[in-house]
Design an enzyme around this catalytic site. Structure first.
Site, short mmCIF file in Angstrom:
data_model
loop_
_atom_site.label_atom_id
_atom_site.label_comp_id
_atom_site.label_asym_id
_atom_site.label_seq_id
_atom_site.Cartn_x
_atom_site.Cartn_y
_atom_site.Cartn_z
N CYS C 199 0.86 -1.19 0.00
CA CYS C 199 0.00 0.00 0.00
C CYS C 199 0.90 1.24 0.00
O CYS C 199 0.63 2.22 -0.69
CB CYS C 199 -0.89 0.02 1.24
SG CYS C 199 -1.78 -1.49 1.55
N HIS C 203 0.91 4.90 -1.94
CA HIS C 203 0.27 5.95 -1.15
C HIS C 203 1.17 6.65 -0.15
O HIS C 203 0.77 7.65 0.43
CB HIS C 203 -0.98 5.39 -0.47
CG HIS C 203 -1.98 4.88 -1.45
ND1 HIS C 203 -2.65 5.70 -2.34
CD2 HIS C 203 -2.43 3.63 -1.71
CE1 HIS C 203 -3.46 4.97 -3.09
NE2 HIS C 203 -3.34 3.71 -2.74
N ARG C 242 -12.44 -1.47 -2.02
CA ARG C 242 -11.18 -0.85 -2.38
C ARG C 242 -9.98 -1.70 -1.99
O ARG C 242 -9.04 -1.84 -2.76
CB ARG C 242 -11.06 0.55 -1.74
CG ARG C 242 -9.97 1.36 -2.42
CD ARG C 242 -10.29 1.57 -3.87
NE ARG C 242 -9.19 2.14 -4.62
CZ ARG C 242 -8.46 1.48 -5.51
NH1 ARG C 242 -8.67 0.20 -5.74
NH2 ARG C 242 -7.49 2.08 -6.18
N CYS C 246 -7.44 -3.15 -4.74
CA CYS C 246 -6.01 -2.78 -4.68
C CYS C 246 -5.16 -4.06 -4.70
O CYS C 246 -4.14 -4.12 -5.38
CB CYS C 246 -5.70 -1.98 -3.42
SG CYS C 246 -6.03 -0.22 -3.56
#
Lengths: 104, 103, 285
Positions: C199, C203, C242, C246
């Site tokens: 992640c 991000h 989500r 992802c």
């Protein structure tokens, strides 16, 4: 980079395997190859890191075997095994590697 | 059942700005469902905006317009309190209409 | 053969993305407050022109053109239908006559910012989506899908009633709660999938940059706008949706919705965004 050199080992092995001249594969060959791939993928499952490409290679292997094309089936199964093993390697390496990325 | 059309229209000077959001699947006919069957085309073919009975905006839509289409445009004329009527017709013959006052 | 090349090239591509930080000192004590402080500082330093609350709009706050689109979208948001449907659904009684309001504090209004929380009796993280399905089952109704439609509409309505309220996630001084937080943190930073992304790869290391045609959102405030109407999906999606997408986008087989890992991940991400306002439901490209 550490990550890079480690991840070369398995893809290179996969390239070598694919380059081996193929004698016509039998159903038994397929079953062995598939079992190995499936076992590796299951291990990746316990580590919660299965790859979607492993799943599709396994599926393609089964499909080719059902159609009687055992050469293709074995090739797909071996690719699945390489992918599954890479995913297991990734999960195990990441157990420690993640800590280096944390914002402090 | 609530209207499928949300509309907001406001007049400033001699220009009226209109925004509308229309609830409609706008299926193109090319998408497959989970079973692998094609979802049949189901889309708005024409949407009309009328102010005081006169057409101010008419659009011919097709499969390229996405789900729940949003329209924004301005037109000359139209005063606060005037009626703005919006209607649409789709390829299955269904339709909806709503009237809003220009703010 | 082709795949081998793909693996190698993916590793190469990522070698250029990876910020090789210093080797981690063994973190023996879990300090969520320190983590949250460092987390927020990292992003406010990276984007000095943004107010803390701007982060809840994700990519829309990081790009001029996108910001203009966001302002326009807010005048007539695409999640309006889901929001109205959610309001209706929320007040409709179950077959036994009870409603969702009977399962939640304050009748379920204005409480979204308290989720997820750590349930000390059960020893696990409870998310809002999980709580909603448990409410249904406790009242004799079948659970609904975690990834779209009804669940999105319900959470859209509940988020809407909390708009503006800052995230207020609590971590009790229970070793299991600290472990859950730490597990969520581990999940967030762990690379997975054939594309070898965590992640954080997108991000934390690349917010504001493009991945194909999308501008990446910063991890700070990333859950505040949930659930979202995503143009790419042509519809609403929940936090569960989500996380799952992802995972599959990095070619990792997703876990089941509301798996322990996902619950812990949501716990971590929500806690480090404490203080940022709930802005849901939201819209994204």
């Amino acid at each position: 980079m550490k990550l890079f050199s480690r991840s070369l080992a398995l893809p290179l092995a996969a390239i070598l395997l694919a380059a081996t001249p193929a004698l016509a594969a039998s159903e038994a060959d397929f079953k062995t190859a598939y079992a190995a791939a499936d076992a590796a993928n299951k291990e990746a499952g316990t580590l919660r890191d299965q790859w979607t490409t492993t799943a599709s290679a396994l599926k393609d292997a089964k499909k080719a075997a059902d159609a009687g094309d055992f050469d293709k089936a074995v090739a797909e199964a071996k690719e699945a095994e390489a992918l599954a093993k890479a995913s297991v390697f990734q999960a195990k390496a990441e157990k420690e590697a993640w800590k280096a990325e944390v914002i402090r | 059942m609530a209207s499928t059309i949300r509309v907001r229209a406001s007049a400033t000077g001699d220009t009226t700005e209109v925004q509308a959001l229309i609830q409609h699947p706008m299926d193109s006919g090319y998408v497959k469902d989970a079973k692998g069957d094609l979802i049949p085309a189901h889309f708005i073919q024409q949407v009309t905006f009328e102010c005081n009975g006169k057409s101010v905006f008419v659009a011919d839509w097709g499969t390229a317009v996405s789900k729940d289409p949003y329209v924004k445009f301005s037109f000359k004329g139209g005063n606060k309190g005037d009626d703005l009527k919006i209607s649409w017709v789709d390829n299955k013959g269904a339709s909806d209409t709503t009237t809003a006052k220009i703010a | 053969m082709r795949t081998a090349i793909q693996i190698v090239s993916a590793a190469l591509a990522l070698a250029t993305l990876v910020l090789t930080g210093p080797a981690a000192k063994a973190a023996n004590s879990v300090d969520p407050a320190a983590d949250a402080k460092a987390f927020q500082k990292y992003f406010t330093t990276k984007f000095p022109k943004l107010k803390l609350s701007d982060f809840v709009n994700g990519p829309y706050s990081l790009n001029e053109d996108m910001h203009r689109q966001w302002v326009e979208k807010e005048e007539f948001p695409p999640y309006e239908f889901a929001l109205d449907a959610g309001k209706e659904m929320f007040s409709k009684p179950f077959k036994n006559g009870k409603t969702y309001a009977d399962c939640f504090a304050d009748k379920g209004i204005g409480i979204r910012q308290n989720y997820p929380y750590f349930d000390e009796k059960e020893g696990k993280v409870i998310t809002l989506e999980l709580a909603l399905n448990r409410c249904r089952e406790a009242n004799g109704e079948a659970p609904i899908s975690y990834v779209k439609d009804d669940m999105a509409a319900l959470t859209a309505y509940m988020a809407f009633t909390s708009r503006g309220k800052p995230f207020d996630i609590r971590i009790p001084s229970d070793p299991r709660a600290l472990a859950a937080f730490e597990n969520g943190k581990e999940y967030f930073y762990t690379r997975r999938g054939q594309l070898n992304f965590s992640c954080a790869s997108c991000h934390v290391q690349n917010p504001g940059e493009r991945i194909r045609a999308e501008i990446l959102a910063p991890a700070l405030g990333i859950l505040n706008a949930m659930p979202i109407y995503r143009s790419e999906w042509g519809g609403m999606g929940t936090i569960s949706r989500r996380f799952i997408s992802c995972n599959s986008q990095t070619r990792g087989v997703p876990l089941d919705p509301q798996s322990d890992e996902y619950r812990d991940l949501e716990y971590y991400l929500s806690y480090v965004s404490n203080g940022l306002p709930i802005s849901g439901p939201g819209a994204r490209p």
